[in-house]
Design a protein around this motif. Structure first.
Motif, mmCIF file in Angstrom:
data_model
loop_
_atom_site.group_PDB
_atom_site.id
_atom_site.type_symbol
_atom_site.label_atom_id
_atom_site.label_comp_id
_atom_site.label_asym_id
_atom_site.label_seq_id
_atom_site.Cartn_x
_atom_site.Cartn_y
_atom_site.Cartn_z
ATOM 1 N N MET A 210 0.830 -1.211 0.000
ATOM 2 C CA MET A 210 0.000 0.000 0.000
ATOM 3 C C MET A 210 0.861 1.257 0.000
ATOM 4 S SD MET A 210 -3.067 1.032 2.645
ATOM 5 C CE MET A 210 -4.253 -0.124 1.958
ATOM 6 N N ASP A 211 0.363 2.290 -0.679
ATOM 7 C CA ASP A 211 1.116 3.542 -0.727
ATOM 8 C C ASP A 211 0.985 4.297 0.596
ATOM 9 O OD1 ASP A 211 -1.403 4.809 -0.745
ATOM 10 O OD2 ASP A 211 -1.392 5.053 -2.921
ATOM 11 N N LEU A 212 1.804 5.324 0.748
ATOM 12 C CA LEU A 212 1.854 6.059 2.008
ATOM 13 C C LEU A 212 0.539 6.753 2.332
ATOM 14 C CD1 LEU A 212 5.440 7.619 1.886
ATOM 15 C CD2 LEU A 212 4.647 5.659 3.224
ATOM 16 N N ASP A 213 -0.155 7.218 1.305
ATOM 17 C CA ASP A 213 -1.432 7.881 1.541
ATOM 18 C C ASP A 213 -2.436 6.909 2.158
ATOM 19 O OD1 ASP A 213 -3.305 10.173 1.199
ATOM 20 O OD2 ASP A 213 -4.311 8.752 -0.148
ATOM 21 N N GLY A 214 -2.485 5.713 1.613
ATOM 22 C CA GLY A 214 -3.396 4.713 2.149
ATOM 23 C C GLY A 214 -3.043 4.312 3.562
ATOM 24 N N LEU A 215 -1.764 4.095 3.824
ATOM 25 C CA LEU A 215 -1.332 3.744 5.178
ATOM 26 C C LEU A 215 -1.650 4.863 6.166
ATOM 27 C CD1 LEU A 215 2.157 2.138 4.418
ATOM 28 C CD2 LEU A 215 0.063 0.944 5.077
ATOM 29 N N SER A 216 -1.451 6.097 5.731
ATOM 30 C CA SER A 216 -1.716 7.240 6.613
ATOM 31 C C SER A 216 -3.188 7.328 6.982
ATOM 32 C CB SER A 216 -1.258 8.541 5.952
ATOM 33 O OG SER A 216 0.146 8.541 5.758
ATOM 34 N N ARG A 217 -4.063 7.048 6.017
ATOM 35 C CA ARG A 217 -5.500 7.097 6.297
ATOM 36 C C ARG A 217 -5.899 6.005 7.283
ATOM 37 N NH1 ARG A 217 -9.109 9.775 3.501
ATOM 38 N NH2 ARG A 217 -10.622 8.091 3.415
ATOM 39 N N ILE A 218 -5.368 4.812 7.107
ATOM 40 C CA ILE A 218 -5.658 3.732 8.050
ATOM 41 C C ILE A 218 -5.129 4.093 9.435
ATOM 42 C CG2 ILE A 218 -5.123 1.333 8.652
ATOM 43 C CD1 ILE A 218 -5.028 0.755 5.627
ATOM 44 N N VAL B 263 -8.362 4.341 11.632
ATOM 45 C CA VAL B 263 -8.563 3.058 12.312
ATOM 46 C C VAL B 263 -7.706 2.958 13.569
ATOM 47 C CG1 VAL B 263 -8.493 0.554 12.013
ATOM 48 C CG2 VAL B 263 -9.099 2.019 10.079
ATOM 49 N N ALA B 264 -6.572 3.630 13.566
ATOM 50 C CA ALA B 264 -5.641 3.631 14.700
ATOM 51 C C ALA B 264 -5.291 2.213 15.159
ATOM 52 C CB ALA B 264 -6.221 4.446 15.859
ATOM 53 N N PRO B 265 -4.718 1.411 14.270
ATOM 54 C CA PRO B 265 -4.356 0.043 14.649
ATOM 55 C C PRO B 265 -3.170 0.027 15.606
ATOM 56 C CG PRO B 265 -3.443 0.537 12.499
ATOM 57 C CD PRO B 265 -4.275 1.728 12.890
ATOM 58 N N ASP B 266 -3.000 -1.087 16.285
ATOM 59 C CA ASP B 266 -1.818 -1.274 17.122
ATOM 60 C C ASP B 266 -0.639 -1.761 16.287
ATOM 61 O OD1 ASP B 266 -3.086 -0.898 19.865
ATOM 62 O OD2 ASP B 266 -4.338 -2.510 19.050
ATOM 63 N N TRP B 267 -0.957 -2.480 15.217
ATOM 64 C CA TRP B 267 0.050 -3.061 14.330
ATOM 65 C C TRP B 267 -0.301 -2.791 12.867
ATOM 66 C CZ3 TRP B 267 4.008 -6.750 15.796
ATOM 67 C CH2 TRP B 267 3.990 -7.125 17.152
ATOM 68 N N PHE B 268 0.734 -2.673 12.055
ATOM 69 C CA PHE B 268 0.599 -2.826 10.606
ATOM 70 C C PHE B 268 1.219 -4.170 10.236
ATOM 71 C CE2 PHE B 268 0.064 1.845 10.177
ATOM 72 C CZ PHE B 268 -1.016 1.840 9.310
ATOM 73 N N LYS C 156 7.478 2.123 10.562
ATOM 74 C CA LYS C 156 7.530 2.034 12.024
ATOM 75 C C LYS C 156 7.814 3.400 12.647
ATOM 76 C CE LYS C 156 9.980 -0.414 15.727
ATOM 77 N NZ LYS C 156 8.757 -0.797 16.467
ATOM 78 N N VAL C 157 8.738 4.127 12.030
ATOM 79 C CA VAL C 157 9.091 5.453 12.534
ATOM 80 C C VAL C 157 7.979 6.462 12.237
ATOM 81 C CG1 VAL C 157 10.685 7.386 12.265
ATOM 82 C CG2 VAL C 157 11.562 5.036 12.369
ATOM 83 N N MET C 158 7.449 6.407 11.019
ATOM 84 C CA MET C 158 6.461 7.386 10.582
ATOM 85 C C MET C 158 5.148 7.281 11.364
ATOM 86 S SD MET C 158 5.052 8.010 6.692
ATOM 87 C CE MET C 158 6.749 8.119 6.117
ATOM 88 N N TYR C 159 4.670 6.034 11.569
ATOM 89 C CA TYR C 159 3.357 5.846 12.176
ATOM 90 C C TYR C 159 3.414 5.463 13.646
ATOM 91 C CZ TYR C 159 2.232 5.863 7.245
ATOM 92 O OH TYR C 159 2.130 6.218 5.926
ATOM 93 N N LYS C 160 4.617 5.215 14.129
ATOM 94 C CA LYS C 160 4.810 4.869 15.544
ATOM 95 C C LYS C 160 3.935 3.671 15.945
ATOM 96 C CE LYS C 160 6.293 9.485 16.974
ATOM 97 N NZ LYS C 160 6.462 9.978 15.614
ATOM 98 N N LYS C 161 3.916 2.671 15.066
ATOM 99 C CA LYS C 161 3.160 1.452 15.306
ATOM 100 C C LYS C 161 4.092 0.245 15.175
ATOM 101 C CE LYS C 161 -0.575 3.642 15.993
ATOM 102 N NZ LYS C 161 -1.610 3.954 15.028
ATOM 103 N N LYS C 162 3.698 -0.845 15.802
ATOM 104 C CA LYS C 162 4.458 -2.080 15.648
ATOM 105 C C LYS C 162 4.248 -2.615 14.228
ATOM 106 C CE LYS C 162 4.074 -3.319 20.531
ATOM 107 N NZ LYS C 162 3.520 -4.290 21.506
#
Length: 220
Positions: free
Chosen positions: A65-73, A77-82, A97-103
C-alpha cells in the motif's frame, strides 16, 4: 492453558469480531486489500476496531500500500500493528515504524528452508515475523489461501524478533502445527471460514480453544 498468542485475521463483521473477542483472541486482523474476499472498507474497519480496542490488539493488514493509504488507516482506524503482506522491503518497514509509531509485522512466504533467509533481514527492523505458505501459482492474493508448509522448518529457529505461524491452520491441525514448529504464536484466517471470506463464529471459538491449550513438543 498456555500463553500461546492467537491472532484471528480477516474479520469483517461485528458478529465474528465479537466471537473472536469472547473466545479470547489476542489479536484481530482487518484486511485492507481489495482483491481479498476479506477486504473491509475504512468506515466498517473503524467500527470493528472500536469494538476490539483495549480488548485485543488491532492489526491492519496491507499489501504494497502507498503512504497515503497507510496514513488514512493509521489516522482513522488507529491500529496497534501494521502487517505488511506484500513485497515491502526492510527499509519500507523501518520507515513505516518510525512514521506511524506502530508495531510492524512482516509476512514472509515459505516453501523451503532457503526461504527463511529473508526473515533475518526483516527481523532486524520489524517487531514480529509472520511465516505464511507461498500462495498457489494461480492465486492473486498473497495470503489466506488455506495452504500450509512444512512446519518443522521453523523448529529451533533463532531470529532477532518473535515470529508467528500462519497458513492453512484450523482447529484440527493447529495443535500439531504448534508441536512441530515450536511456535507459540499462531494466526488463522481461511481455516475458520464456512465459505471463502466468511468467518464462522463456532469455528473461531473451536480454533482459539484448541490453540490455547496446545503445547510445543520439547526435547527434539
Amino acid at each position: 492453558m498456555t500463553d500461546n498468542l492467537i491472532k484471528i485475521c480477516g474479520l469483517s463483521t461485528e458478529e465474528t469480531v465479537q466471537a473472536a473477542l469472547d473466545a479470547g483472541a489476542d489479536m484481530i486482523g482487518l484486511v485492507f486489500f481489495p482483491k481479498s474476499p476479506r477486504h473491509v472498507g475504512l468506515s466498517e474497519a473503524c467500527k470493528l476496531a472500536d469494538m476490539a480496542r483495549g480488548k485485543a490488539d488491532i492489526v491492519a493488514l496491507t499489501v504494497n500500500m502507498d503512504l497515503d493509504g497507510l496514513s488514512r488507516i493509521n489516522e482513522l482506524v488507529a491500529p496497534d500493528w501494521f502487517q505488511f503482506h506484500g513485497s515491502e522491503t526492510p527499509e519500507a518497514c523501518a520507515a513505516a515504524k518510525v512514521m506511524y509509531k506502530k508495531k510492524i509485522m512482516k509476512a514472509v512466504a515459505i516453501s523451503e528452508a532457503a526461504d527463511l533467509e529473508q526473515a533475518v533481514f526483516y527481523s532486524i527492523v520489524c517487531d514480529r515475523i509472520l511465516f505464511d505458505a507461498k500462495p498457489p501459482e494461480d492465486s492473486d492474493v498473497p495470503g489466506g489461501n488455506g495452504v500450509s508448509f512444512d512446519w518443522t522448518l521453523l523448529k529451533g529457529l533463532d531470529l532477532a524478533k518473535p515470529f508467528m505461524l500462519s497458513g492453512g491452520l484450523n482447529a484440527s491441525n493447529v495443535a500439531e502445527a504448534i508441536a512441530l514448529s515450536g511456535t507459540t504464536a499462531i494466526d488463522a484466517s481461511s481455516g475458520i471460514e464456512r465459505e471463502k471470506g466468511v468467518k464462522d463464529s463456532e469455528l473461531i471459538r473451536a480454533f482459539v480453544a484448541t490453540a490455547r491449550s496446545a503445547q510445543v513438543v520439547s526435547g527434539e
